[in-house]
Design a protein around this motif. Structure first.
Motif, PDB file in Angstrom:
ATOM      1  N   HIS A  99       0.722  -1.260  -0.044  1.00  8.02           N
ATOM      2  CA  HIS A  99      -0.029  -0.048  -0.121  1.00  8.02           C
ATOM      3  C   HIS A  99       0.778   1.117   0.020  1.00  8.02           C
ATOM      4  CE1 HIS A  99      -3.311  -2.931   0.891  1.00  8.02           C
ATOM      5  NE2 HIS A  99      -2.799  -2.903   1.795  1.00  8.02           N
ATOM      6  N   GLU A 100       1.743   1.380   0.935  1.00  8.83           N
ATOM      7  CA  GLU A 100       2.462   2.820   1.089  1.00  8.83           C
ATOM      8  C   GLU A 100       4.113   2.403   1.135  1.00  8.83           C
ATOM      9  OE1 GLU A 100       1.385   6.409   3.403  1.00  8.83           O
ATOM     10  OE2 GLU A 100       2.040   5.006   4.830  1.00  8.83           O
ATOM     11  N   LEU A 101       4.863   3.344   0.517  1.00  7.34           N
ATOM     12  CA  LEU A 101       6.339   3.290   0.634  1.00  7.34           C
ATOM     13  C   LEU A 101       6.797   4.737   1.070  1.00  7.34           C
ATOM     14  CD1 LEU A 101       9.037   1.750   0.273  1.00  7.34           C
ATOM     15  CD2 LEU A 101       9.124   2.454  -1.949  1.00  7.34           C
ATOM     16  N   LEU A 102       7.524   4.957   2.397  1.00  9.78           N
ATOM     17  CA  LEU A 102       7.936   6.091   2.618  1.00  9.78           C
ATOM     18  C   LEU A 102       9.462   5.951   2.861  1.00  9.78           C
ATOM     19  CD1 LEU A 102       4.985   6.735   5.505  1.00  9.78           C
ATOM     20  CD2 LEU A 102       5.186   7.472   3.374  1.00  9.78           C
ATOM     21  N   THR A 103      10.226   7.049   2.361  1.00  9.43           N
ATOM     22  CA  THR A 103      11.595   6.869   2.626  1.00  9.43           C
ATOM     23  C   THR A 103      12.196   8.174   2.925  1.00  9.43           C
ATOM     24  OG1 THR A 103      12.081   7.514   0.042  1.00  9.43           O
ATOM     25  CG2 THR A 103      11.675   5.033   0.737  1.00  9.43           C
ATOM     26  N   PHE A 104      13.253   8.113   3.472  1.00  4.80           N
ATOM     27  CA  PHE A 104      14.173   9.304   3.671  1.00  4.80           C
ATOM     28  C   PHE A 104      15.165   8.700   2.787  1.00  4.80           C
ATOM     29  CE2 PHE A 104      12.694  10.388   8.195  1.00  4.80           C
ATOM     30  CZ  PHE A 104      11.868  11.472   7.437  1.00  4.80           C
ATOM     31  N   ASP A 105      15.863   9.281   1.577  1.00  7.49           N
ATOM     32  CA  ASP A 105      16.754   8.769   0.671  1.00  7.49           C
ATOM     33  C   ASP A 105      17.713   9.863   0.352  1.00  7.49           C
ATOM     34  OD1 ASP A 105      17.995   6.969  -0.858  1.00  7.49           O
ATOM     35  OD2 ASP A 105      16.544   7.072  -2.366  1.00  7.49           O
ATOM     36  N   ASP A 106      18.968   9.629   0.402  1.00  5.80           N
ATOM     37  CA  ASP A 106      20.328  10.247  -0.115  1.00  5.80           C
ATOM     38  C   ASP A 106      20.869   9.326  -1.199  1.00  5.80           C
ATOM     39  OD1 ASP A 106      22.205  11.869  -0.799  1.00  5.80           O
ATOM     40  OD2 ASP A 106      22.764  12.268   1.127  1.00  5.80           O
ATOM     41  N   PRO A 107      20.624   9.400  -2.473  1.00  2.00           N
ATOM     42  CA  PRO A 107      20.864   8.694  -3.435  1.00  2.00           C
ATOM     43  C   PRO A 107      22.319   8.688  -3.790  1.00  2.00           C
ATOM     44  CG  PRO A 107      19.000   9.479  -4.181  1.00  2.00           C
ATOM     45  CD  PRO A 107      19.296  10.300  -2.741  1.00  2.00           C
ATOM     46  N   VAL A 108      23.155   9.731  -3.248  1.00  2.00           N
ATOM     47  CA  VAL A 108      24.477  10.082  -3.694  1.00  2.00           C
ATOM     48  C   VAL A 108      25.263   9.753  -2.229  1.00  2.00           C
ATOM     49  CG1 VAL A 108      23.910  11.770  -5.344  1.00  2.00           C
ATOM     50  CG2 VAL A 108      24.409  12.631  -3.120  1.00  2.00           C
ATOM     51  N   ALA A 109      24.685   9.473  -1.261  1.00  2.00           N
ATOM     52  CA  ALA A 109      25.226   9.286   0.044  1.00  2.00           C
ATOM     53  C   ALA A 109      26.523   8.352  -0.098  1.00  2.00           C
ATOM     54  CB  ALA A 109      24.539   9.045   1.222  1.00  2.00           C
ATOM     55  N   SER A 110      26.366   7.288  -0.851  1.00  2.00           N
ATOM     56  CA  SER A 110      27.454   6.119  -0.922  1.00  2.00           C
ATOM     57  C   SER A 110      28.471   6.407  -2.127  1.00  2.00           C
ATOM     58  CB  SER A 110      26.722   4.844  -1.591  1.00  2.00           C
ATOM     59  OG  SER A 110      25.923   5.126  -2.599  1.00  2.00           O
TER      60      SER A 110
ATOM     61  N   PRO B  90      17.567  14.967   0.048  1.00  2.00           N
ATOM     62  CA  PRO B  90      18.115  16.183   0.437  1.00  2.00           C
ATOM     63  C   PRO B  90      18.410  16.972  -0.789  1.00  2.00           C
ATOM     64  CG  PRO B  90      19.586  14.208   0.679  1.00  2.00           C
ATOM     65  CD  PRO B  90      18.365  13.874   0.383  1.00  2.00           C
ATOM     66  N   ARG B  91      18.403  18.242  -0.662  1.00  2.00           N
ATOM     67  CA  ARG B  91      18.685  19.048  -1.799  1.00  2.00           C
ATOM     68  C   ARG B  91      19.622  19.229  -2.656  1.00  2.00           C
ATOM     69  NH1 ARG B  91      17.677  23.381   0.947  1.00  2.00           N
ATOM     70  NH2 ARG B  91      15.381  23.098   0.822  1.00  2.00           N
ATOM     71  N   HIS B  92      20.822  18.746  -1.709  1.00  2.00           N
ATOM     72  CA  HIS B  92      22.151  18.542  -2.513  1.00  2.00           C
ATOM     73  C   HIS B  92      22.287  17.361  -3.603  1.00  2.00           C
ATOM     74  CE1 HIS B  92      23.214  15.744   0.701  1.00  2.00           C
ATOM     75  NE2 HIS B  92      23.425  14.924  -0.353  1.00  2.00           N
ATOM     76  N   ALA B  93      21.388  16.609  -3.587  1.00  3.28           N
ATOM     77  CA  ALA B  93      21.357  15.570  -4.742  1.00  3.28           C
ATOM     78  C   ALA B  93      20.390  15.555  -5.714  1.00  3.28           C
ATOM     79  CB  ALA B  93      20.855  14.085  -3.696  1.00  3.28           C
TER      80      ALA B  93
ATOM     81  N   ARG C  59      22.144  15.188  -9.282  1.00  4.07           N
ATOM     82  CA  ARG C  59      22.458  13.883  -9.734  1.00  4.07           C
ATOM     83  C   ARG C  59      21.418  12.906  -9.766  1.00  4.07           C
ATOM     84  NH1 ARG C  59      27.546  12.411  -7.084  1.00  4.07           N
ATOM     85  NH2 ARG C  59      27.103  10.370  -7.925  1.00  4.07           N
ATOM     86  N   ILE C  60      20.109  13.448  -9.404  1.00  4.37           N
ATOM     87  CA  ILE C  60      18.843  12.265  -9.398  1.00  4.37           C
ATOM     88  C   ILE C  60      17.656  12.917 -10.146  1.00  4.37           C
ATOM     89  CG2 ILE C  60      19.615  11.286  -7.381  1.00  4.37           C
ATOM     90  CD1 ILE C  60      17.674  12.769  -5.710  1.00  4.37           C
ATOM     91  N   GLU C  61      17.814  14.325 -10.780  1.00  3.46           N
ATOM     92  CA  GLU C  61      16.584  14.892 -11.474  1.00  3.46           C
ATOM     93  C   GLU C  61      15.835  14.005 -12.176  1.00  3.46           C
ATOM     94  OE1 GLU C  61      15.666  18.737 -14.020  1.00  3.46           O
ATOM     95  OE2 GLU C  61      17.524  18.251 -13.364  1.00  3.46           O
ATOM     96  N   GLY C  62      16.221  12.965 -12.822  1.00  5.56           N
ATOM     97  CA  GLY C  62      15.589  11.862 -13.861  1.00  5.56           C
ATOM     98  C   GLY C  62      14.866  11.057 -12.889  1.00  5.56           C
ATOM     99  N   GLY C  63      15.627  10.686 -11.653  1.00  4.83           N
ATOM    100  CA  GLY C  63      14.982   9.733 -10.685  1.00  4.83           C
ATOM    101  C   GLY C  63      13.898  10.408 -10.059  1.00  4.83           C
ATOM    102  N   LEU C  64      13.524  11.367  -9.877  1.00  2.00           N
ATOM    103  CA  LEU C  64      12.539  11.957  -9.233  1.00  2.00           C
ATOM    104  C   LEU C  64      11.316  11.840  -9.880  1.00  2.00           C
ATOM    105  CD1 LEU C  64      14.003  15.207  -7.465  1.00  2.00           C
ATOM    106  CD2 LEU C  64      13.372  13.254  -6.443  1.00  2.00           C
TER     107      LEU C  64
ATOM    108  N   GLN D 113       5.761  10.389  -5.538  1.00  2.00           N
ATOM    109  CA  GLN D 113       6.028  11.749  -5.104  1.00  2.00           C
ATOM    110  C   GLN D 113       7.446  12.069  -4.306  1.00  2.00           C
ATOM    111  OE1 GLN D 113       1.982  12.443  -3.091  1.00  2.00           O
ATOM    112  NE2 GLN D 113       2.060  14.405  -4.099  1.00  2.00           N
ATOM    113  N   ALA D 114       8.014  13.097  -4.801  1.00  2.00           N
ATOM    114  CA  ALA D 114       9.419  13.180  -3.949  1.00  2.00           C
ATOM    115  C   ALA D 114       9.245  14.925  -3.718  1.00  2.00           C
ATOM    116  CB  ALA D 114      10.349  13.032  -5.003  1.00  2.00           C
ATOM    117  N   ARG D 115      10.102  14.995  -2.428  1.00  2.00           N
ATOM    118  CA  ARG D 115      10.039  16.406  -2.115  1.00  2.00           C
ATOM    119  C   ARG D 115      11.389  16.599  -1.500  1.00  2.00           C
ATOM    120  NH1 ARG D 115       4.564  18.267   0.957  1.00  2.00           N
ATOM    121  NH2 ARG D 115       3.185  18.024  -0.727  1.00  2.00           N
ATOM    122  N   LEU D 116      12.110  17.867  -1.393  1.00  2.12           N
ATOM    123  CA  LEU D 116      13.256  18.018  -1.066  1.00  2.12           C
ATOM    124  C   LEU D 116      13.395  18.783   0.317  1.00  2.12           C
ATOM    125  CD1 LEU D 116      14.392  19.767  -4.518  1.00  2.12           C
ATOM    126  CD2 LEU D 116      14.776  17.430  -3.565  1.00  2.12           C
TER     127      LEU D 116
END
Length: 241
Positions: free
Chosen positions: A49-60, A92-95, A98-103, A108-111
């Motif tokens: 039903h639902e997926l909530l995330t805090f995600d930083d795709p460039v952290a690694s 996070p906004r700094h990512a 690097r991830i504009e296409g992934g958004l 939905q995604a927010r910064l």
């Protein structure tokens, strides 16, 4: 911001309380790339039903994490997002660069300025949080305690309400070029803008009054107006002048 920090502290406090007062651990630690991979695959398969995330795709980016592991994590997240009815990612906004296409993926995604910790929360029943709060590769805690899960949901909700729409940071695509003005109407538009009377304009253009009147009607129709004053403004807006 104070409310967001308070929600994060509430989540961490709930984890400690569940571990000390509930006489059972708040979550189950999972270590080792193989076990972490299997646990993430299980989360993806269980999503309904639902997926909530805090995600930083460039952290690694600055760590020597095997590419197959990163690809598997990405595949699990895509699978979970496609299975869920609602997806909300906080990034996070700094990512953004690097991830504009992934958004533009499912949901939905927010910064925000920065995420409090990395998190995957499925159907408000189970959450996965890195043991170091940053990298799943270093191990993660699978949390199922209802008190802790509710606190994590609330932390996400508060951050979501304060986050920004990533569309505010995208450059709008250029407007399509205006429709071309039909060649036979160019002299009519010029005469109209010059303020000539119909009789004078028809004489200069070598047309009968009836033909000129018909061309004016065609121009008005092309501009979508019946007002000669508005016709000039609309022609300017379209780049015909």
């Amino acid at each position: 911001m104070a409310e967001s920090v308070g929600s994060v502290m509430l989540a961490r406090s709930a984890m400690n309380r569940a571990a000390t007062e509930g006489q059972r651990p708040a979550g189950r630690p999972v270590r080792g790339a193989r076990r972490v991979s299997a646990a993430l695959a299980g989360l993806a398969a269980s999503t309904r039903h639902e997926l909530l995330t805090f995600d930083d795709p460039v952290a690694s980016a600055g760590y020597a994490i095997p590419e197959p592991f990163l690809e598997l994590v990405g595949a699990c997240m895509r699978t979970a997002a496609e299975r869920a009815d609602e997806v909300r990612r906080i990034v996070p906004r700094h990512a953004l660069a690097r991830i504009e296409g992934g958004l533009r993926g499912p949901g939905q995604a927010r910064l925000v300025e920065s995420i409090p910790f990395k998190m995957i929360l499925v159907d408000r029943t189970v959450a996965a949080i890195p043991l170091d709060l940053e990298l799943l590769y270093n191990g993660m805690l699978l949390v199922r305690d209802p008190v802790v899960v509710r606190a994590l949901v609330r932390a996400h909700q508060v951050c979501w309400a304060m986050a920004e729409d990533p569309m505010a940071y995208t450059v709008p695509s250029p407007s399509p070029p205006p429709d071309d003005l039909p060649p036979q109407l160019r002299p009519v538009l010029d005469a109209l803008v010059a303020g000539l009377t119909d009789e004078t304009a028809a004489a200069r253009l070598g047309m009968s009054a009836r033909t000129y009147s018909r061309r004016v009607g065609e121009l008005m129709a092309a501009l979508g107006t019946t007002s000669r004053f508005r016709a000039g403004a609309e022609a300017a807006r379209r780049g015909w002048l």
